[in-house]
Scaffold this motif. Structure first.
Motif, short mmCIF file in Angstrom:
data_model
loop_
_atom_site.label_atom_id
_atom_site.label_comp_id
_atom_site.label_asym_id
_atom_site.label_seq_id
_atom_site.Cartn_x
_atom_site.Cartn_y
_atom_site.Cartn_z
N ASN A 135 0.85 -1.19 0.00
CA ASN A 135 0.00 0.00 0.00
C ASN A 135 0.89 1.25 0.00
N ASP A 136 0.39 2.33 -0.60
CA ASP A 136 1.20 3.55 -0.57
C ASP A 136 0.41 4.72 0.05
N LEU A 137 -0.53 4.39 0.92
CA LEU A 137 -1.31 5.43 1.59
C LEU A 137 -0.41 6.32 2.44
N LEU A 138 0.45 5.70 3.25
CA LEU A 138 1.36 6.46 4.10
C LEU A 138 2.78 6.26 3.57
N SER A 139 3.60 7.28 3.77
CA SER A 139 5.00 7.12 3.40
C SER A 139 5.71 6.35 4.51
N MET A 140 6.86 5.82 4.16
CA MET A 140 7.66 5.11 5.15
C MET A 140 7.96 6.01 6.35
N ASP A 141 8.37 7.25 6.07
CA ASP A 141 8.75 8.15 7.16
C ASP A 141 7.57 8.43 8.08
N PHE A 142 6.40 8.66 7.47
CA PHE A 142 5.25 8.96 8.31
C PHE A 142 4.85 7.75 9.13
N TYR A 143 4.93 6.58 8.50
CA TYR A 143 4.55 5.37 9.22
C TYR A 143 5.46 5.16 10.44
N ASN A 144 6.76 5.37 10.22
CA ASN A 144 7.69 5.19 11.34
C ASN A 144 7.41 6.18 12.47
N GLN A 145 7.06 7.39 12.10
CA GLN A 145 6.69 8.37 13.12
C GLN A 145 5.38 7.95 13.80
N ALA A 146 4.47 7.42 12.99
CA ALA A 146 3.14 7.09 13.52
C ALA A 146 3.24 5.98 14.56
N PHE A 160 2.89 17.19 13.31
CA PHE A 160 2.34 18.09 12.28
C PHE A 160 3.45 18.84 11.56
N PHE A 161 4.66 18.77 12.08
CA PHE A 161 5.79 19.43 11.43
C PHE A 161 6.76 18.40 10.85
N ASP A 162 6.26 17.15 10.70
CA ASP A 162 7.08 16.07 10.20
C ASP A 162 8.35 15.93 11.03
N ALA A 163 8.25 16.26 12.30
CA ALA A 163 9.43 16.23 13.17
C ALA A 163 9.21 15.30 14.35
N GLY A 221 4.81 -15.18 10.51
CA GLY A 221 6.12 -14.56 10.39
C GLY A 221 6.13 -13.07 10.13
N MET A 222 5.01 -12.38 10.34
CA MET A 222 5.03 -10.94 10.07
C MET A 222 5.69 -10.21 11.23
N PRO A 223 6.77 -9.46 10.95
CA PRO A 223 7.44 -8.73 12.02
C PRO A 223 6.72 -7.42 12.33
N ARG A 224 7.02 -6.86 13.49
CA ARG A 224 6.42 -5.59 13.90
C ARG A 224 7.09 -4.44 13.17
N ARG A 225 6.41 -3.30 13.19
CA ARG A 225 7.00 -2.02 12.78
C ARG A 225 7.42 -2.02 11.31
N VAL A 226 6.62 -2.73 10.47
CA VAL A 226 6.88 -2.69 9.04
C VAL A 226 5.76 -1.91 8.38
N TRP A 227 6.13 -1.00 7.48
CA TRP A 227 5.09 -0.19 6.87
C TRP A 227 4.54 -0.86 5.62
N THR A 228 5.21 -1.92 5.17
CA THR A 228 4.76 -2.56 3.95
C THR A 228 5.12 -4.04 3.97
N TYR A 229 4.41 -4.81 3.16
CA TYR A 229 4.74 -6.23 2.97
C TYR A 229 4.28 -6.59 1.58
N SER A 230 4.74 -7.74 1.11
CA SER A 230 4.39 -8.05 -0.27
C SER A 230 3.26 -9.07 -0.31
N LEU A 231 2.64 -9.16 -1.46
CA LEU A 231 1.52 -10.08 -1.65
C LEU A 231 1.95 -11.51 -1.35
N GLU A 232 3.17 -11.84 -1.78
CA GLU A 232 3.64 -13.23 -1.64
C GLU A 232 3.80 -13.63 -0.17
N ASP A 233 3.93 -12.64 0.71
CA ASP A 233 4.09 -12.99 2.11
C ASP A 233 2.86 -13.69 2.67
#
Lengths: 128, 849, 305
Positions: B77-88, B147-150, B464-476
């Motif tokens: 999915n590309d709803l959130l960016s990696m950076d935002f997901y990590n902050q979230a 809100f300041f991407d910080a 086998g899904m690890p925590r704190r991943v913003w994305t995974y593939s269909l094959e997983d």
């Protein structure tokens, strides 16, 4: 008005002391094994013989101390182990009995937890 | 033979007198209105602010969770960016833990505890208000960063080296470290207040064996906060020193070790879980007897399990570190304690079941939530037993299995009981009832949504899904389960929306609730409807565990003002302080009313932390000076005041002193408890030293000269000298030698500061450079800690001298000086331990292995 | 037990190693026990609410607390603790037949075999032999986890951790970084390829050999763009140590640390738009390489088998 003394008359100390013995035993066991494995283990798997004996001695000592305090809770503070009745009378005697009783229950729990803590020393003979 | 036998019978009821007393009480306890509302300090108002603010942060973190669930609903999915997901996810964990779960305990306790104790307020109302403002400012600062991407993006656990290297993680980490340290100050302040509330502000007659379970839990949790939060503050200090000034604690190239942080963090982090869980179980322990119409069965067993869990929970921290490669025997000790802690937890649950069996169960919305809590929590507890076993945890750790497990324990163990409490105490707080129909909707949506979201996650983890991943593939092959979880999360959110609507919807036309709508047995329901700001009309003698059930006619006696302190003749807010064991009345404590000083202090202290985040050192220093000045103003005008007379009539022939000092006074206990927490933080630093000694072949490292022995010894001698001077001053003042005492109070700070300067010089003389090696940095941080504390102690002494000059401190009214002397006892211990570590330890350990 | 649509490459209960099988046995004991206990507690709660106030004596209720809440958990937990400790002891092998070194990097894996063989993002293990994997990291903390083969162990700067695995099933299993390591943590994957011992020995021998071919226009393009500053291709001038060793790149099963299929188009996209495939990746994108040079380079890299 006269107030009962917190430590000598209150038996409050015994409530905190009993689980503190568990805590002391736990930390010492951990510390002995950690220092032994970090400081004295070489490249070959380090034998844990010495720490295991230390842990055994600590365990015996701690269980002894708990037994002594449980005895105090039983005799000096009138604690009972039975949970058949609530100790809810409005008297200093019952307050004392209540704390003695809670101490006894804590003694049982702490003794079990100490035995649990000692279990790894029975199983592992090497640091890794 | 008891002191209550000597009490005079109540005066016959006189309507005119009753009304006069009521109007005087109202004048004293009336809350400010309009803009002046922000100066309020009374527990019921501050508690309400605390509660609403915590829930606002909960909603914020919940929205972040929904965003994350949306991102994970489908693969790639590309709803959130990696950076935002990590902050979230960092913010979700941080906010839920630090800005919701712990503060909500304080919020509920501040609101409910005094009322359960039949007290009119907590002993330090201004401290609660100060704590609240710190919490609000710190919380908004930390949350606003997103809100300041910080926002921080290093995970809520902030493991170095990811977090210690400014190149890896940006300003967000500093915001996290300083913002949360600021909030932790508030948590510790609340803990001190609540502990003293339970120990010293119980109603007369409420002996320890009669004390309600809620109070036991508050006492235990307050104590846990005192021992759990300070190590994290110590860790925060080390990590921020490394980030801001390059002091070495975690950088392995210079003798640091990232695992040190993990130890300090989890010594906080695991007790934290129980700090969150126990207060909510306390709510169930309070609510359940009401709806079982039966006192708690096994009251003492519940006390045992609360105390037992509190202790055992400090032996679990390494179970978050099972995969760090520590020796198996070390891991296993923690595995053992993690199993053992399930025993008291089980006892607790069986006490609840036994109470239900013996009572007459009355179904209700609070019990619906409590039952849901039981189902969820027992499940989470059982998976907890699984992950406490090292081999199983090696698979489960950092996988979605853990995500499921921790949400089962926290939502079952904390959120659902809390919601039960919200339904239960809503009429207590607002005199209105919540809707039964909406309550059922809210419950089933939340319960169903929760299980839909989190039950599949166990299996996602097993796949086998690890925590704190913003994305995974269909094959997983994790897509379907994640989609289900996301749907569940939104259903749960809908349930929460129903609850929020029910709580916030206008209820102007709804009739007032009955006075004790659930027919409960505890004292908080003695308040009148509509609620009066004084809390309780008169303070009764308590002789049972469930006074409203077991003491006939009590409410009427209280309402007619037949018990203690029914009046406020002197126009002061007054509380009754009792002794710890049997709650015999000791003295009347006057507590201060509304003020803006607490808000000012919080703003200035907030300035210190916030400006320091951006390394704006001049504003930081100015805020710091301003804070100290404002604090002195607050203390000078609001504490240690000498009453206009020695004692007062509390009615029924009970005369109590209006002043206390030394170990009788609540202020002395506050100092004592605060310093216990302070010493714990100091032991965090000592732990760091010992930890480095353990992991290094040689510590101090070969070639490093330990701090100069002579100067160290001189420093210690001077610090102990200052302590001796303070003690002497205290004794002299008591003996009436006020002039001489003042002189000593002015000499002692100079001696103390010279002492710590000598210790600092010892490090300088040995050329210790904190950016060179962990040894140097550890020595310096110990010196820094001591210096900060001696400096604070040095400020207190001229303050006491000035109080003495101004006539606020006399040989009899010496509470300030007694409290400061207590502080200096702890300084002596701190100085001695610092000396032993820096001066003696290298000689004993020989610096070699 | 794998749900539909699941490849099972990361499934805990694939049983692909002795260690994973031990943990699986433990897990099923735990699951079954937990299920039974949960049902009992729920039944008791239901019964307690239903039978409230009827035919219950105080004595029996209090005894239930002692036996159900205290004695029963103590016995069960003691038994579980013992089982857990013995399982732990059994899955950490003292001796090993083969030692690997795996280093976690942001966000890929450097894999070293005896004899100086270095590869990346692919761990090959012989079936039936106990492999000792030494785990290190230099930048931040990572964690090595191949769920089908067993538990995870962290890779912590300044420490060397040890994991032993004894594979039992030939196959291509998934591996991932389990400790959040910043930015593209989600895209730090690897493959564990379990081979028959003979095939493994042959593979290791091939892997030890330098690159074939050792020259050509593709290599020139590679060196010309400066790729050699970060990557090593043994037998050529490319000796960089920052990024993955590419000596036998063409023989690998994936690209970009286990996240992409290794084929021409993906590789082209990877070289020209690296950070759209993996945000924050250290390797710079080369969007402006002339097409011909790029195709030569791709030909060359894919030929490195």
């Amino acid at each position: 008005m006269k107030y009962p003394r917190l430590i000598s008359e209150g038996s409050v100390w015994i409530v905190a002391t009993i689980p503190s013995i568990w805590a002391g035993h736990f930390l010492l066991c951990y510390w002995v094994a950690a220092v032994w494995c970090a400081k004295f283990s070489g490249t070959v798997p380090a034998s844990l013989t010495t720490p295991r004996w230390i842990i055994a001695a600590l365990t015996a000592l701690s269980l002894g101390a708990i037994a002594f305090l449980a005895y105090r809770a039983l005799h000096s503070y009138g604690g009972t182990f039975s949970v058949e009745n609530e100790i809810n009378q409005n008297t200093s005697h019952d307050r004392k009995r209540f704390l003695g009783h809670v101490s006894l229950l804590l003694a049982a729990l702490s003794a079990i937890a100490i035995c649990f803590t000692a279990a790894p020393a029975l199983v592992f003979a090497r640091c890794w | 033979m008891s002191w209550t036998d000597d009490l005079a019978p109540p005066a016959p009821y006189d309507k005119a007198r009753d009304e006069a007393q009521r109007s005087r009480l109202l004048d004293v306890w009336r809350e400010p209105t309009g803009w002046r509302r922000f100066s309020a300090v009374n527990n019921s108002i501050v508690g309400r602010w605390y509660l609403l603010t915590s829930f606002a942060f909960f909603v914020f973190a919940g929205v972040l969770a929904l965003l994350m669930r949306s991102q994970l609903a489908v693969p790639e999915n590309d709803l959130l960016s990696m950076d935002f997901y990590n902050q979230a996810f960092t913010m979700h964990g941080t906010v839920m833990m630090f800005l919701f779960a712990v503060p909500i305990f304080e919020a509920v306790a501040i609101m409910v505890l005094p009322e359960i104790l039949g007290a009119r307020d907590l002993p330090f109302p201004r401290l609660s208000a100060f704590g609240y403002w710190c919490f609000l400012i710190g919380g908004v600062f930390v949350c606003g960063s997103i809100f300041f991407d910080a926002a921080p993006d290093g995970g809520w656990f902030m493991y170095p080296p990811l977090s210690s290297d400014p190149k890896q993680t940006g300003i967000g980490t500093d915001i996290w470290l300083l913002g949360l340290s600021f909030i932790e100050v508030a948590s510790i302040a609340a803990a001190i207040e609540l502990i003293i509330g339970v120990l010293k502000c119980r109603p007369p007659g409420m002996r320890l064996n009669l004390m309600p379970l809620y109070c036991w839990y508050v006492l235990v949790v307050g104590g846990m906060i005192l021992f759990a939060f300070p190590p994290l503050i110590a860790g925060d200090l080390l990590l921020e020193m490394e980030r801001a000034f390059g002091w070495v604690f975690f950088d392995v190239d210079k003798g640091g070790d990232p695992l040190l942080w993990q130890h300090l963090f989890w010594i906080f982090g695991h007790p934290e879980v129980y700090i969150i869980f126990l207060p909510s179980i306390a709510l169930i322990a309070t609510i359940l007897p009401t709806f079982a119409r039966h006192p708690m069965v096994g009251h003492s067993l519940v006390v045992l399990s609360a105390v037992g869990i509190a202790f055992l929970s400090f032996g679990l921290w390494v179970h978050h570190m099972f995969t760090t490669g520590l020796p198996n025997i070390s891991l296993s000790f923690f595995s053992a304690a993690s199993e053992a802690v399930a025993i008291p937890t089980g006892v607790q649950i069986f006490c609840f079941l036994a109470t239900l069996m013996l009572g007459r169960f009355v179904p209700s919305i609070p019990m619906l939530f409590a039952s849901g809590a039981l189902a969820i929590f027992v499940f989470g507890g059982l998976t907890g037993v699984m992950v406490a076993l090292v081999p199983f945890d090696w698979q489960a750790h950092d996988s979605y299995f853990i995500v499921a497990h921790l949400h089962y324990t926290l939502i079952g163990g904390m959120l659902f009981p809390l919601l039960a409490g919200i339904y239960y105490w809503y009429p207590f707080a607002t005199s209105k009832m919540l809707s039964d129909r909406l309550g059922k909707w809210a419950f089933w949506l939340m319960f169903g949504g929760f299980n839909t979201a989190f039950l599949p996650m166990h299996w996602t983890g097993i796949l086998g899904m690890p925590r704190r991943v913003w994305t995974y593939s269909l094959e997983d092959g994790w897509g379907l389960l994640n989609m289900v979880s996301t749907a569940g999360a939104f259903i749960m959110a809908a349930g929460f929306a129903v609850l929020a609507w029910d709580v916030l919807r206008p209820k102007g036309k709804q009739p007032l609730a009955a006075r004790n709508p659930w027919n409960a047995g505890t004292m908080e329901w003695s308040g009148e409807v509509p609620d009066m700001p004084w809390g309780i009309r008169s303070i009764p003698v308590i002789s049972t565990r469930y006074p409203l059930w077991q003491q006939d006619g009590l409410l009427g006696q209280v309402d007619r003002g037949e018990w203690f302190l029914p009046d406020a003749k002197e126009g002061k807010r007054e509380l009754m302080v009792t002794d710890i064991l049997d709650a015999r009345p000791m003295f009347v404590q006057r507590v201060p009313g509304p003020t803006y000083k607490t808000l000012l202090c919080a703003l200035l202290l907030g300035g210190v932390f916030i400006f320091a985040t951006y390394h704006w050192w001049v504003p930081t220093a100015l805020s710091g000076i301003g804070f100290v000045a404002a604090l002195i103003w607050w203390l000078w005008t609001g504490t240690g005041l000498i009453p206009e007379k020695d004692s007062k009539d509390c009615s029924r022939g009970l005369h109590l002193p209006l002043y206390a000092s030394g170990s009788r006074a609540v202020g002395w206990w506050a100092m004592f408890i605060m310093m216990i927490g302070d010493m714990t933080a100091f032991f965090g630093l000592v732990f760091a030293y010992m930890f480095f000694w353990t992991v290094h072949e040689s510590f101090p490292p070969v070639g490093t000269v330990p701090p100069d022995a002579l100067y160290l010894l001189l420093g210690l001698a001077l610090c102990l000298g200052a302590w001796a001077l303070v003690n002497t001053a205290c004794v002299w003042n008591r003996n009436g030698r006020r002039e001489a005492a003042r002189t000593l109070l002015l000499i002692a700070p100079i001696v103390g500061l010279t002492g710590v300067a000598a210790m600092g010089w010892a490090c300088l003389a040995s050329d210790l450079n904190p950016t060179r090696h962990a040894y140097d940095a550890t020595c310096w941080v110990l010196i820094l800690w001591l210096a900060g504390h001696i400096a604070a102690g040095a400020l207190m002494l001229p303050y006491c001298a000035a109080r003495s000059w101004a006539g606020h401190l006399t040989p009899f009214h010496d509470a300030d000086l007694r409290n400061v002397t207590l502080y200096w006892h702890f300084m002596a211990v701190t100085a001695l331990i610092t000396y032993l570590l820096l001066g003696i330890f290298p000689l004993v350990s020989g610096g070699t292995a | 037990m794998c749900l539909p649509g699941c490849s099972g490459r990361h499934y805990w209960f694939s049983g692909a190693s002795e260690e994973a099988q031990s943990i699986e046995t433990l897990a099923w004991i735990l699951f079954a026990g937990a299920g039974v206990i949960w049902l009992i507690v729920m039944a008791l709660a239901f019964f307690a609410m239903r039978s409230s106030g009827r035919s219950n004596t105080e004595k029996s209720a209090r005894r239930m607390i002692l036996w159900g809440g205290f004695a029963f958990p103590t016995v069960v937990l003691a038994a579980l603790l013992g089982t857990g400790l013995l399982t732990l002891k059994s899955i950490v092998a003292e001796r090993s037949d083969l030692t690997l070194e795996v280093e976690g990097e942001q966000w890929w894996w450097r894999v070293g075999y005896p004899g100086g063989v270095v590869t990346a993002n692919e761990v090959r293990l012989p079936r039936g032999r106990t492999a000792e994997i030494l785990l290190t990291a230099d930048d931040v903390i990572h964690s090595f986890w191949a769920p089908a083969l067993g538990g995870k162990i962290d890779m912590i700067p300044g420490r060397e951790n040890r994991l032993t695995l004894t594979p039992t099933t030939v196959g291509n299993w998934g591996g991932l970084c389990a400790e959040y390591c910043g930015g593209a943590h989600a895209q730090m994957r690897f493959n564990v390829i379990v081979m028959e011992p003979d095939a493994f020995d042959a593979w290791l021998e091939d892997e030890a050999a330098p690159a074939q071919p050792e020259s050509g226009p593709g290599l020139e393009a590679f060196l010309g763009e400066g790729c050699g500053a970060c990557h090593t291709i043994r037998g050529t001038e490319a000796q960089g140590l920052v990024g993955p060793d590419l000596t036998h790149f063409g023989a690998r099963t994936s690209l970009g640390a286990g996240i992409l299929a290794l084929d021409r188009d993906t590789l082209r996209h990877w070289i020209t738009h690296t950070d759209t495939l993996k945000p924050g990746v250290k390797m710079p994108a080369y969007p402006d390489i002339p097409t011909e040079e790029l195709e030569d380079m791709i030909d060359y890299l894919l030929s490195l088998t």
